[in-house]
Design an enzyme around this catalytic site. Structure first.
Site, PDB file in Angstrom:
ATOM      1  N   ASP A  56       0.813  -1.201   0.000  1.00 48.77           N
ATOM      2  CA  ASP A  56       0.000   0.000   0.000  1.00 48.77           C
ATOM      3  C   ASP A  56       0.856   1.264   0.000  1.00 48.77           C
ATOM      4  O   ASP A  56       1.661   1.493   0.909  1.00 48.77           O
ATOM      5  CB  ASP A  56      -0.882  -0.035   1.259  1.00 48.77           C
ATOM      6  CG  ASP A  56      -1.868   1.107   1.270  1.00 48.77           C
ATOM      7  OD1 ASP A  56      -2.707   1.133   0.363  1.00 48.77           O
ATOM      8  OD2 ASP A  56      -1.772   1.963   2.159  1.00 48.77           O
ATOM      9  N   THR A  89      -3.606   5.567  -3.975  1.00 52.86           N
ATOM     10  CA  THR A  89      -2.477   6.339  -3.454  1.00 52.86           C
ATOM     11  C   THR A  89      -1.221   6.152  -4.311  1.00 52.86           C
ATOM     12  O   THR A  89      -0.520   7.125  -4.589  1.00 52.86           O
ATOM     13  CB  THR A  89      -2.154   5.931  -2.009  1.00 52.86           C
ATOM     14  OG1 THR A  89      -2.029   4.517  -1.928  1.00 52.86           O
ATOM     15  CG2 THR A  89      -3.259   6.363  -1.071  1.00 52.86           C
ATOM     16  N   THR A  90      -0.960   4.917  -4.724  1.00 43.29           N
ATOM     17  CA  THR A  90       0.236   4.688  -5.532  1.00 43.29           C
ATOM     18  C   THR A  90       0.113   5.402  -6.872  1.00 43.29           C
ATOM     19  O   THR A  90       1.067   6.025  -7.364  1.00 43.29           O
ATOM     20  CB  THR A  90       0.451   3.179  -5.762  1.00 43.29           C
ATOM     21  OG1 THR A  90       0.333   2.510  -4.506  1.00 43.29           O
ATOM     22  CG2 THR A  90       1.812   2.900  -6.344  1.00 43.29           C
ATOM     23  N   ASP A 380      -9.210  -0.686   1.390  1.00 43.32           N
ATOM     24  CA  ASP A 380      -9.264  -0.165   0.020  1.00 43.32           C
ATOM     25  C   ASP A 380     -10.543  -0.615  -0.660  1.00 43.32           C
ATOM     26  O   ASP A 380     -11.185   0.156  -1.381  1.00 43.32           O
ATOM     27  CB  ASP A 380      -8.061  -0.665  -0.802  1.00 43.32           C
ATOM     28  CG  ASP A 380      -6.813   0.179  -0.542  1.00 43.32           C
ATOM     29  OD1 ASP A 380      -6.921   1.188   0.180  1.00 43.32           O
ATOM     30  OD2 ASP A 380      -5.740  -0.178  -1.067  1.00 43.32           O
TER      31      ASP A 380
HETATM   32  P1  ADP Z   1      -3.223   2.281  -5.986  1.00 39.55           P
HETATM   33  O1  ADP Z   1      -2.576   2.518  -4.667  1.00 39.55           O
HETATM   34  O2  ADP Z   1      -2.992   3.402  -6.929  1.00 39.55           O
HETATM   35  O3  ADP Z   1      -4.651   1.890  -5.881  1.00 39.55           O
HETATM   36  P2  ADP Z   1      -2.768  -0.425  -6.834  1.00 39.55           P
HETATM   37  O4  ADP Z   1      -1.553  -1.214  -6.609  1.00 39.55           O
HETATM   38  O5  ADP Z   1      -3.994  -0.782  -6.077  1.00 39.55           O
HETATM   39  O6  ADP Z   1      -2.403   1.081  -6.601  1.00 39.55           O
HETATM   40  O7  ADP Z   1      -3.069  -0.497  -8.387  1.00 39.55           O
HETATM   41  C1  ADP Z   1      -4.184   0.134  -8.957  1.00 39.55           C
HETATM   42  C2  ADP Z   1      -4.160  -0.009 -10.450  1.00 39.55           C
HETATM   43  O8  ADP Z   1      -4.181  -1.391 -10.832  1.00 39.55           O
HETATM   44  C3  ADP Z   1      -5.415   0.615 -11.053  1.00 39.55           C
HETATM   45  O9  ADP Z   1      -5.036   1.390 -12.169  1.00 39.55           O
HETATM   46  C4  ADP Z   1      -6.241  -0.596 -11.478  1.00 39.55           C
HETATM   47  O10 ADP Z   1      -7.088  -0.319 -12.562  1.00 39.55           O
HETATM   48  C5  ADP Z   1      -5.162  -1.590 -11.823  1.00 39.55           C
HETATM   49  N1  ADP Z   1      -5.635  -2.976 -11.793  1.00 39.55           N
HETATM   50  C6  ADP Z   1      -6.290  -3.604 -10.807  1.00 39.55           C
HETATM   51  N2  ADP Z   1      -6.585  -4.888 -11.147  1.00 39.55           N
HETATM   52  C7  ADP Z   1      -6.089  -5.068 -12.390  1.00 39.55           C
HETATM   53  C8  ADP Z   1      -6.051  -6.174 -13.305  1.00 39.55           C
HETATM   54  N3  ADP Z   1      -6.591  -7.332 -12.997  1.00 39.55           N
HETATM   55  N4  ADP Z   1      -5.436  -5.990 -14.488  1.00 39.55           N
HETATM   56  C9  ADP Z   1      -4.850  -4.806 -14.777  1.00 39.55           C
HETATM   57  N5  ADP Z   1      -4.859  -3.737 -13.980  1.00 39.55           N
HETATM   58  C10 ADP Z   1      -5.468  -3.851 -12.805  1.00 39.55           C
HETATM   59 MG    MG Z   2      -5.458   0.222  -5.026  1.00 36.30          MG
END
Ligand code: ADP
Ligand code: MG
Length: 512
Positions: A56, A89-90, A380
């Site tokens: 996270d 957040t990322t 989340d």
């Molecule tokens: P954040 O802290 O920004 O939420 P995450 O590590 O949760 O970071 O990643 C979020 C990103 O991953 C989003 O752009 C989301 O659309 C993408 N994402 C989530 N699941 C998938 C998937 N199965 N395939 C591709 N992208 C995905």
């Molecule tokens: Mg996320």
């Protein structure tokens, strides 16, 4: 002429700018590898040896001991993203870092920072409009919410349970506390308890709190009960009893003790007469009173945490009473069941409260590291579902929205006059960092992936959707990879805000 004290340090002009940019980029770089379903985790070890394992962004930056002022501004991006919308957040920090990187190149091309700031502002406005266009034209039903939750949780380790199973429980929780005014997010609590498999995670319709009964020898499980919440000590109401007794003989002492006992007994009687079945007392409970009440089957909790007292009152409909004399039936709430379970500590479950809907996701996992990270994943999921249910607006995930917005910005750039045009284009390029990073973290060549994705986006909605070992360029909405629109808007806005703020700084003066 010296106007600063000898100890203060000053960097100005390009030196200040590049120091700030480098610091910001370093922060973004430190979380970038965690983005998306195949993002890696980080292990953070504090100086006292505590270990946090997480994926996270906000948690990583919070645990890192960052003290560069410019770097801290990026940490704030993550914090405000987490406070306002929870997820993303990322994404926000990664975009902010990339906007700084682009800013650096523009400076090298001799574009004035003010021009860049204006261009970025223009681009941000256009980006928010482009997100409106990307909103999926469909009602946000339970199935959509489950997709939102799974997307928000993928990539975080869930201790062996599938995100789908958890999504079920989370959507049920969100729906449960939904009112005409939207989702009452505060009515959803998360409580963790290690020592069982994560699959035992369940939704409790009520409250779970770490509280123990005042006495060991009580019924630990009662049903259909009235519940009282007392915000003071449960002790004799007559302070005179504490008065000094002048005793000169054994008889007098016995008398005095008997009188006190009698008093306490009467006091316990009056409590019993109110008809209350369960009492949550924030203060102390007199031992003798506790014993009498326990004998009569009353379940009393002492030294109750004030937050717990408040939520018990809210859920059961009890009024918090500040004075023992005011203890009366009118102030009691109700619950279908109250029971205590022993783990490392006692946990009390107050279920089926008679007032406001309150739910608790009771998170289980093998160890504390598992439950902690699972809690962050679930948080989340809950936040994302709340955003989606409240706004009714979702956008494609997997980089598709960022690609769409970047495309829209490049079109818009053509109509922007002067050098600001270059800044708008730079903003578009910065957004590419999301699909690029998703590809990179999935082990693909980022450039090839971006080229494919752009081409596919010309034809229609496309993102790099990952499932298991595969990553394919397809429509994310069809695959159930969707994010709340508000999360994307907030990420772009807070990233732009931090980047433009840093871009304006050309002088750093620090006192010793
Ligand atoms: P954040 O802290 O920004 O939420 P995450 O590590 O949760 O970071 O990643 C979020 C990103 O991953 C989003 O752009 C989301 O659309 C993408 N994402 C989530 N699941 C998938 C998937 N199965 N395939 C591709 N992208 C995905
Ligand atoms: Mg996320």
């Amino acid at each position: 002429m010296f106007i600063l004290s000898e100890d203060s340090e000053r960097t100005s002009g390009q030196d200040a700018q590049s120091a700030n940019i480098d610091a910001g980029k370093a922060v973004a770089e430190s979380v970038r590898t965690t983005l998306g379903p195949r993002g890696m985790d980080k292990m953070l070890v504090s100086d006292s040896g505590d270990v946090v394992i997480t994926n996270d962004g906000a948690t990583i930056l919070d645990e890192m001991d960052i003290d560069h002022p410019a770097a801290e501004m990026l940490v704030e991006v993550a914090e405000s993203q987490a406070d306002d919308v929870g997820d993303g957040t990322t994404t926000a920090v990664t975009i902010a870092g990339e906007l700084l990187s682009e800013f650096e190149s523009l400076l090298e091309d001799d574009i004035h920072p003010t021009t860049v700031v204006q261009g970025y502002k223009e681009a941000e406005r256009a980006a928010l409009e482009a997100i409106d266009e990307a909103v999926v034209d469909a009602a946000v039903d339970d199935e959509t919410l489950e997709a939102i939750v799974t997307t928000a949780m993928t990539g975080k380790s869930t201790g062996g349970v599938t995100p789908e199973t958890l999504a079920d429980e989370i959507v049920a929780a969100v729906r449960r506390v939904e009112t005409d005014d939207g989702v009452d997010r505060d009515a959803i609590s998360i409580t963790t308890q290690p020592g069982s498999s994560a699959g035992a995670t369940e939704l409790i319709e009520g409250i779970v709190a770490e509280e123990s009964p005042a006495r060991e020898d009580v019924t630990r499980s009662v049903e259909d009960v009235s519940v009282g919440v007392l915000d003071t000590d449960l002790d004799q109401r007559d302070p005179d009893v504490d008065a000094e007794w002048q005793v000169s003989s054994r008889d007098q002492l016995d008398q005095a003790l008997a009188a006190e006992e009698q008093h306490l007994r009467e006091f316990a009687e009056t409590v019993l007469e109110t008809g209350v079945d369960v009492l949550f007392v924030t203060g102390d409970v007199n031992e003798q009173v506790a014993a009498t009440l326990a004998r009569e089957g009353l379940l009393v909790f002492d030294s109750v945490d004030s937050d717990t007292a408040r939520s018990v009152a809210k859920a059961t409909g009890a009024s918090q009473i500040g004075d023992v004399d005011d203890l009366e039936a009118d102030d009691f709430g109700t619950a279908e069941s109250v029971h205590v379970e022993s783990f490392d500590d006692d946990l009390v479950f107050v279920e089926g409260g008679g007032a406001t809907e309150t739910v608790t996701l009771f998170v289980r996992g093998g160890t504390g590291h598992v439950t902690d990270e699972l809690e962050r994943a679930i948080r989340d999921g809950v936040d994302a579902a709340t955003q989606a249910a409240d706004t009714g607006e979702i956008v494609p995930g997997a980089g598709a929205t960022e690609l769409h917005v970047a495309g829209a910005l490049r079109e818009r750039a053509a109509s922007v006059e002067g050098r600001e045009q270059l800044a708008v284009e730079a903003f578009a390029d910065a957004l590419d960092v999301i699909p690029r990073t998703l590809a990179q973290n999935a082990g693909q060549d980022p450039i090839d992936a971006l080229v494919d994705l752009r081409a596919a986006n010309e034809e229609g909605r496309a993102g790099l959707v990952q499932s298991g070992e595969d990553a394919d360029v397809v429509d994310p909405v069809e695959e159930g990879v969707v994010d709340p629109a508000s999360v994307k808007r907030e990420a772009i806005s807070s990233a732009a805000e931090a980047a433009t703020m840093l871009a304006r700084i050309d002088d750093v003066i620090s006192a010793e």
